[in-house]
Design a protein around this motif. Structure first.
Motif, PDB file in Angstrom:
ATOM      1  N   ILE A 259       0.586  -1.127  -0.014  1.00  0.00           N
ATOM      2  CA  ILE A 259      -0.196   0.106  -0.193  1.00  0.00           C
ATOM      3  C   ILE A 259       0.635   0.987  -0.146  1.00  0.00           C
ATOM      4  CG2 ILE A 259      -1.777   1.680   1.174  1.00  0.00           C
ATOM      5  CD1 ILE A 259      -3.315  -1.147   0.290  1.00  0.00           C
ATOM      6  N   SER A 260       0.536   2.244  -0.880  1.00  0.00           N
ATOM      7  CA  SER A 260       1.022   3.148  -0.943  1.00  0.00           C
ATOM      8  C   SER A 260       0.302   4.758  -0.509  1.00  0.00           C
ATOM      9  CB  SER A 260       1.771   3.853  -2.119  1.00  0.00           C
ATOM     10  OG  SER A 260       3.043   3.033  -2.211  1.00  0.00           O
ATOM     11  N   ALA A 261       0.014   6.211  -0.087  1.00  0.00           N
ATOM     12  CA  ALA A 261      -0.319   6.374   0.149  1.00  0.00           C
ATOM     13  C   ALA A 261       0.000   8.032   0.972  1.00  0.00           C
ATOM     14  CB  ALA A 261      -1.665   5.956   1.463  1.00  0.00           C
ATOM     15  N   GLY A 262      -0.395   8.760   0.053  1.00  0.00           N
ATOM     16  CA  GLY A 262      -0.039  10.269   0.831  1.00  0.00           C
ATOM     17  C   GLY A 262      -1.771  11.219   0.850  1.00  0.00           C
ATOM     18  N   PHE A 263      -1.495  12.405   0.861  1.00  0.00           N
ATOM     19  CA  PHE A 263      -2.396  13.715   1.059  1.00  0.00           C
ATOM     20  C   PHE A 263      -1.464  15.127   0.994  1.00  0.00           C
ATOM     21  CE2 PHE A 263      -1.425  13.885   5.276  1.00  0.00           C
ATOM     22  CZ  PHE A 263      -0.750  15.181   5.958  1.00  0.00           C
ATOM     23  N   GLY A 264      -2.414  15.996   0.002  1.00  0.00           N
ATOM     24  CA  GLY A 264      -1.250  17.299   0.133  1.00  0.00           C
ATOM     25  C   GLY A 264      -2.415  18.239  -0.216  1.00  0.00           C
ATOM     26  N   ILE A 265      -2.273  19.020  -0.077  1.00  0.00           N
ATOM     27  CA  ILE A 265      -2.886  21.344  -0.159  1.00  0.00           C
ATOM     28  C   ILE A 265      -2.047  21.677  -0.873  1.00  0.00           C
ATOM     29  CG2 ILE A 265      -1.939  21.241   2.287  1.00  0.00           C
ATOM     30  CD1 ILE A 265      -5.256  22.536   3.013  1.00  0.00           C
ATOM     31  N   ALA A 266      -2.550  22.622  -1.502  1.00  0.00           N
ATOM     32  CA  ALA A 266      -2.187  23.412  -2.229  1.00  0.00           C
ATOM     33  C   ALA A 266      -2.518  24.550  -2.517  1.00  0.00           C
ATOM     34  CB  ALA A 266      -2.160  22.703  -3.717  1.00  0.00           C
ATOM     35  N   TRP A 267      -2.650  25.615  -2.154  1.00  0.00           N
ATOM     36  CA  TRP A 267      -2.904  27.254  -2.441  1.00  0.00           C
ATOM     37  C   TRP A 267      -3.281  28.040  -3.441  1.00  0.00           C
ATOM     38  CZ3 TRP A 267      -0.168  25.090   1.782  1.00  0.00           C
ATOM     39  CH2 TRP A 267      -1.007  25.319   2.798  1.00  0.00           C
ATOM     40  N   VAL A 268      -4.151  28.296  -3.858  1.00  0.00           N
ATOM     41  CA  VAL A 268      -4.539  28.849  -5.275  1.00  0.00           C
ATOM     42  C   VAL A 268      -4.016  30.438  -5.138  1.00  0.00           C
ATOM     43  CG1 VAL A 268      -5.626  29.458  -7.356  1.00  0.00           C
ATOM     44  CG2 VAL A 268      -6.744  27.333  -6.102  1.00  0.00           C
ATOM     45  N   LEU A 269      -2.344  31.038  -5.969  1.00  0.00           N
ATOM     46  CA  LEU A 269      -1.483  32.076  -5.988  1.00  0.00           C
ATOM     47  C   LEU A 269      -2.699  33.023  -6.747  1.00  0.00           C
ATOM     48  CD1 LEU A 269       1.545  30.877  -5.267  1.00  0.00           C
ATOM     49  CD2 LEU A 269      -0.218  31.115  -3.221  1.00  0.00           C
ATOM     50  N   GLY A 270      -2.906  32.171  -7.898  1.00  0.00           N
ATOM     51  CA  GLY A 270      -3.713  33.308  -8.710  1.00  0.00           C
ATOM     52  C   GLY A 270      -4.463  32.431  -9.759  1.00  0.00           C
ATOM     53  N   GLU A 271      -5.739  32.687 -10.425  1.00  0.00           N
ATOM     54  CA  GLU A 271      -6.232  32.184 -11.842  1.00  0.00           C
ATOM     55  C   GLU A 271      -6.431  33.945 -13.264  1.00  0.00           C
ATOM     56  OE1 GLU A 271     -10.713  32.997 -10.387  1.00  0.00           O
ATOM     57  OE2 GLU A 271      -9.310  31.558  -9.439  1.00  0.00           O
ATOM     58  N   SER A 272      -7.152  32.918 -14.367  1.00  0.00           N
ATOM     59  CA  SER A 272      -7.198  33.515 -15.233  1.00  0.00           C
ATOM     60  C   SER A 272      -8.067  34.707 -15.293  1.00  0.00           C
ATOM     61  CB  SER A 272      -7.257  32.828 -16.088  1.00  0.00           C
ATOM     62  OG  SER A 272      -7.980  33.723 -17.631  1.00  0.00           O
ATOM     63  N   LYS A 273      -9.011  36.110 -15.042  1.00  0.00           N
ATOM     64  CA  LYS A 273      -9.572  36.406 -15.503  1.00  0.00           C
ATOM     65  C   LYS A 273     -11.149  36.049 -16.449  1.00  0.00           C
ATOM     66  CE  LYS A 273      -7.931  40.760 -13.253  1.00  0.00           C
ATOM     67  NZ  LYS A 273      -7.645  41.996 -13.306  1.00  0.00           N
ATOM     68  N   THR A 274      -9.957  35.021 -17.762  1.00  0.00           N
ATOM     69  CA  THR A 274     -10.636  34.901 -18.504  1.00  0.00           C
ATOM     70  C   THR A 274     -11.473  33.778 -18.160  1.00  0.00           C
ATOM     71  OG1 THR A 274      -9.123  35.741 -20.334  1.00  0.00           O
ATOM     72  CG2 THR A 274     -10.725  33.600 -21.058  1.00  0.00           C
ATOM     73  N   ARG A 275     -12.887  33.460 -18.114  1.00  0.00           N
ATOM     74  CA  ARG A 275     -13.983  32.407 -17.690  1.00  0.00           C
ATOM     75  C   ARG A 275     -14.375  31.082 -18.902  1.00  0.00           C
ATOM     76  NH1 ARG A 275     -13.089  32.619 -12.391  1.00  0.00           N
ATOM     77  NH2 ARG A 275     -15.402  31.350 -12.484  1.00  0.00           N
ATOM     78  N   VAL A 276     -14.012  29.980 -18.670  1.00  0.00           N
ATOM     79  CA  VAL A 276     -14.282  29.512 -19.584  1.00  0.00           C
ATOM     80  C   VAL A 276     -15.735  28.133 -19.833  1.00  0.00           C
ATOM     81  CG1 VAL A 276     -12.101  29.350 -21.585  1.00  0.00           C
ATOM     82  CG2 VAL A 276     -12.811  27.457 -18.986  1.00  0.00           C
ATOM     83  N   HIS A 277     -16.449  27.555 -20.581  1.00  0.00           N
ATOM     84  CA  HIS A 277     -17.337  26.842 -20.750  1.00  0.00           C
ATOM     85  C   HIS A 277     -17.491  25.498 -20.610  1.00  0.00           C
ATOM     86  CE1 HIS A 277     -21.624  25.284 -19.823  1.00  0.00           C
ATOM     87  NE2 HIS A 277     -21.313  24.835 -21.251  1.00  0.00           N
ATOM     88  N   VAL A 278     -17.261  24.749 -19.304  1.00  0.00           N
ATOM     89  CA  VAL A 278     -16.149  23.126 -18.895  1.00  0.00           C
ATOM     90  C   VAL A 278     -16.733  21.956 -18.465  1.00  0.00           C
ATOM     91  CG1 VAL A 278     -14.300  23.950 -19.591  1.00  0.00           C
ATOM     92  CG2 VAL A 278     -15.142  23.737 -17.170  1.00  0.00           C
ATOM     93  N   ASP A 279     -17.155  20.807 -19.112  1.00  0.00           N
ATOM     94  CA  ASP A 279     -18.079  19.543 -18.319  1.00  0.00           C
ATOM     95  C   ASP A 279     -17.021  19.156 -17.684  1.00  0.00           C
ATOM     96  OD1 ASP A 279     -19.860  20.366 -19.783  1.00  0.00           O
ATOM     97  OD2 ASP A 279     -19.160  18.443 -21.317  1.00  0.00           O
ATOM     98  N   GLU A 280     -16.980  19.140 -16.023  1.00  0.00           N
ATOM     99  CA  GLU A 280     -16.273  19.121 -15.079  1.00  0.00           C
ATOM    100  C   GLU A 280     -17.594  17.819 -13.948  1.00  0.00           C
ATOM    101  OE1 GLU A 280     -13.337  20.072 -14.154  1.00  0.00           O
ATOM    102  OE2 GLU A 280     -13.052  21.578 -14.696  1.00  0.00           O
TER     103      GLU A 280
END
Length: 280
Positions: A259-280
């Motif tokens: 078994i291998s395992a782990g976790f992570g946490i990442a802070w979002v430092l920046g994002e585009s002002k341009t928005r796009v339509h996506v399927d998530e």
């Protein structure tokens, strides 16, 4: 994800951890930023190699990179949409990797050459089996070339084929759950890299062994992740079952399950002002 000619433990880790913590992609329409960038930290515990009875822990930086272009899409799971995309079939690029192993810190490999980190890269066909608002079932067929990233001279280390059934679930509150599993087949060169014992490395407890091509065990993966307003968090558990693999009688294989395992946490430092339509 980080890929480079000078492969380090960090960049190899990004490939392994990034592939394990891929985002679910169930079909829920949404407006998202074109790109997002961030940075975090990820502690993991991983066995030295599949079949090893020893493991090491890592605490390393975790990059957060998302790009939602029309033809190029990047997340912690893969680079996708580069080659072909239809309603039910995609052809994209699959990435994976392994961490380096110092043989003097692994009892089974004492006196043998170190294992360099590897990068696995190649085409992947994805076939949509079923999709609704809360789940998505995919058949994934990746065929990857393995590269051993020796600093002096990176070289090919075989080929692997690992078909999987992948289930992405959205239980609610923006949580993403991923479950996948399937068999692995490897070339002789790939199995040689990890499991062959050349005559010069024979000891009283480690006989010579010549690995061959064929079935390479089965792997199962579970992931959990969520994108919060200002950060992303995720965790994974990966299980390997090697009983019946063509190399399970190698003296370097000390256990058939791991078994291998782990976790992570990442802070979002920046994002585009341009928005796009996506399927998530």
């Amino acid at each position: 994800m980080v890929v480079g000619a000078k492969m380090s433990i960090k960049s190899s880790f990004y490939l392994v951890f990034g592939a394990s913590l891929g985002l679910s992609t169930c079909a829920l329409a949404a407006e998202k930023p074109l790109w997002e960038l961030g940075l975090g930290v990820a502690p993991v515990s991983m066995q030295d190699y599949r079949g090893s009875d020893q493991r090491h822990g890592y605490l390393l930086p975790l990059p957060y990179i998302v790009y939602r272009g029309d033809f190029l899409q990047i997340d912690r799971q893969k680079v996708r949409g580069l080659l072909y995309k239809s309603e039910r079939v995609e052809l994209d690029i699959s990435l994976n990797g392994s961490v380096p192993v110092k043989s003097d810190k692994n009892n089974a490999r004492q006196g043998m050459p170190d294992l360099n980190p590897t990068v696995e890269i190649g085409p992947q066909v994805e076939v949509l089996l079923s999709r609704d608002s809360s789940s998505e079932w995919m058949l994934k067929l990746p065929l990857r070339q393995v590269l051993a990233m020796d600093r002096a001279s990176p070289h090919r280390a075989g080929v692997i084929f690992s078909p999987t059934i992948n289930v992405d679930l959205k239980p609610g509150n923006d949580w993403n759950v991923g479950l996948s599993g399937g068999p692995i087949w490897g070339s002789k060169q790939y199995h040689d890299y990890f499991y062959t014992v050349a005559p010069q490395y024979v000891t009283a407890t480690r006989p010579a062994y010549d690995a061959r091509a064929g079935y390479s065990g089965t792997q199962f993966l579970g992931t959990l992740s969520k994108r919060f307003p200002n950060y992303w968090a995720g965790a994974f558990v990966r299980a390997d079952y090697l009983k019946g693999a063509v190399f399970d009688d190698s003296p370097l294989v000390k256990r058939n399950t791991s078994i291998s395992a782990g976790f992570g946490i990442a802070w979002v430092l920046g994002e585009s002002k341009t928005r796009v339509h996506v399927d998530e």
